[in-house]
Design a protein around this motif. Sequence first.
Motif, PDB file in Angstrom:
ATOM      1  N   ARG A 134      -6.013   6.995   6.178  1.00 43.09           N
ATOM      2  CA  ARG A 134      -4.934   6.933   7.157  1.00 43.09           C
ATOM      3  C   ARG A 134      -5.294   6.021   8.312  1.00 43.09           C
ATOM      4  O   ARG A 134      -6.377   6.134   8.899  1.00 43.09           O
ATOM      5  CB  ARG A 134      -4.638   8.354   7.658  1.00 43.09           C
ATOM      6  CG  ARG A 134      -3.768   8.407   8.881  1.00 43.09           C
ATOM      7  CD  ARG A 134      -3.287   9.807   9.169  1.00 43.09           C
ATOM      8  NE  ARG A 134      -2.218  10.191   8.247  1.00 43.09           N
ATOM      9  CZ  ARG A 134      -1.559  11.336   8.321  1.00 43.09           C
ATOM     10  NH1 ARG A 134      -1.872  12.229   9.240  1.00 43.09           N
ATOM     11  NH2 ARG A 134      -0.586  11.611   7.478  1.00 43.09           N
ATOM     12  N   ASP A 149       1.761   6.635  11.140  1.00 44.76           N
ATOM     13  CA  ASP A 149       0.616   6.838  10.255  1.00 44.76           C
ATOM     14  C   ASP A 149       0.834   6.013   8.982  1.00 44.76           C
ATOM     15  O   ASP A 149       1.825   6.218   8.279  1.00 44.76           O
ATOM     16  CB  ASP A 149       0.464   8.317   9.876  1.00 44.76           C
ATOM     17  CG  ASP A 149      -0.047   9.156  11.033  1.00 44.76           C
ATOM     18  OD1 ASP A 149      -0.799   8.622  11.875  1.00 44.76           O
ATOM     19  OD2 ASP A 149       0.292  10.361  11.091  1.00 44.76           O
ATOM     20  N   ASP A 151      -0.428   5.470   5.446  1.00 41.37           N
ATOM     21  CA  ASP A 151      -1.232   6.266   4.509  1.00 41.37           C
ATOM     22  C   ASP A 151      -1.368   5.592   3.149  1.00 41.37           C
ATOM     23  O   ASP A 151      -0.375   5.152   2.568  1.00 41.37           O
ATOM     24  CB  ASP A 151      -0.560   7.638   4.291  1.00 41.37           C
ATOM     25  CG  ASP A 151      -0.678   8.561   5.496  1.00 41.37           C
ATOM     26  OD1 ASP A 151      -1.442   8.243   6.432  1.00 41.37           O
ATOM     27  OD2 ASP A 151      -0.010   9.618   5.484  1.00 41.37           O
TER      28      ASP A 151
END
Length: 224
Positions: A134, A149, A151
């Motif tokens: 992340r 975020d 990811d």
Amino acid sequence: EPRLAMIEVERRVEYDDLTRGLLLEGAQLIGNERVEDVYFDTERYSVTSRDWWLRLRKRGEEKTWQLKVPAQGGMKGSAVDTYIEIEEPLEIARLISQALEGKETRTSEMAADDLGGALKFLGLRECISIETMRESHQKEFCGCMVRIDLDRCSFGYQVAELEIMVEDHADKTEMAKAAALLEDFIQAHGLQNRSAESKLLRYIKTRAPNHRRALESCGILPAS
Ligand code: V4E
């Protein structure tokens, strides 16, 4: 003084080179981390079937139990998710044992230092494990801090999550405002046709056929 629970208001978009560029323009890097999530459920998927999501999240040496339950007055059915995140082991044990019914005894004394043991007693087991790299950023938008975020999961899926945290007051207008603000953020960044799905749901849809059928039959996932 009891601390207020937080509601996370979240929206997901595709993560590729183009969306990365659009999202990170003017954003500030928070940091990188490796996150391992182990999700727990019963043999019959009783937890996820009620739209509850229970996991042990590991980051480095740190392990945190997290239960997400839909926020009262949330935007069910919209692209924006609104979940309360609970991290107190005793509260998690209380909610889970109440939900699964009839097994309240002993869990409260067990859970204080061993939620894993209490969950086992309630018939829960490790169900799915997902590892994520992340990269987190934040960006101010209309006076509000939006967390971004980025990811990349071990099973090959990648997704960008946009999140605003609000306190769980009796007054739910803050939650609705955050949801509207995320929609504006999506528009302003030209990402309105770039919605994406959650890591866990993608995992279940592509790799866990029994779990998928269970979630389809209760409407958490659309029928295939
Ligand atoms: C809340 C939820 C799930 C739990 C995990 O969501 P995921 O996106 O995989 O994890 P993440 O990264 O958001 O955790 P964070 O680090 O942000 O706390 S799986 C599905 N949901 C809710 C949900 C739903 N019921 N239906 C649809 C269409 N999308 C999401």
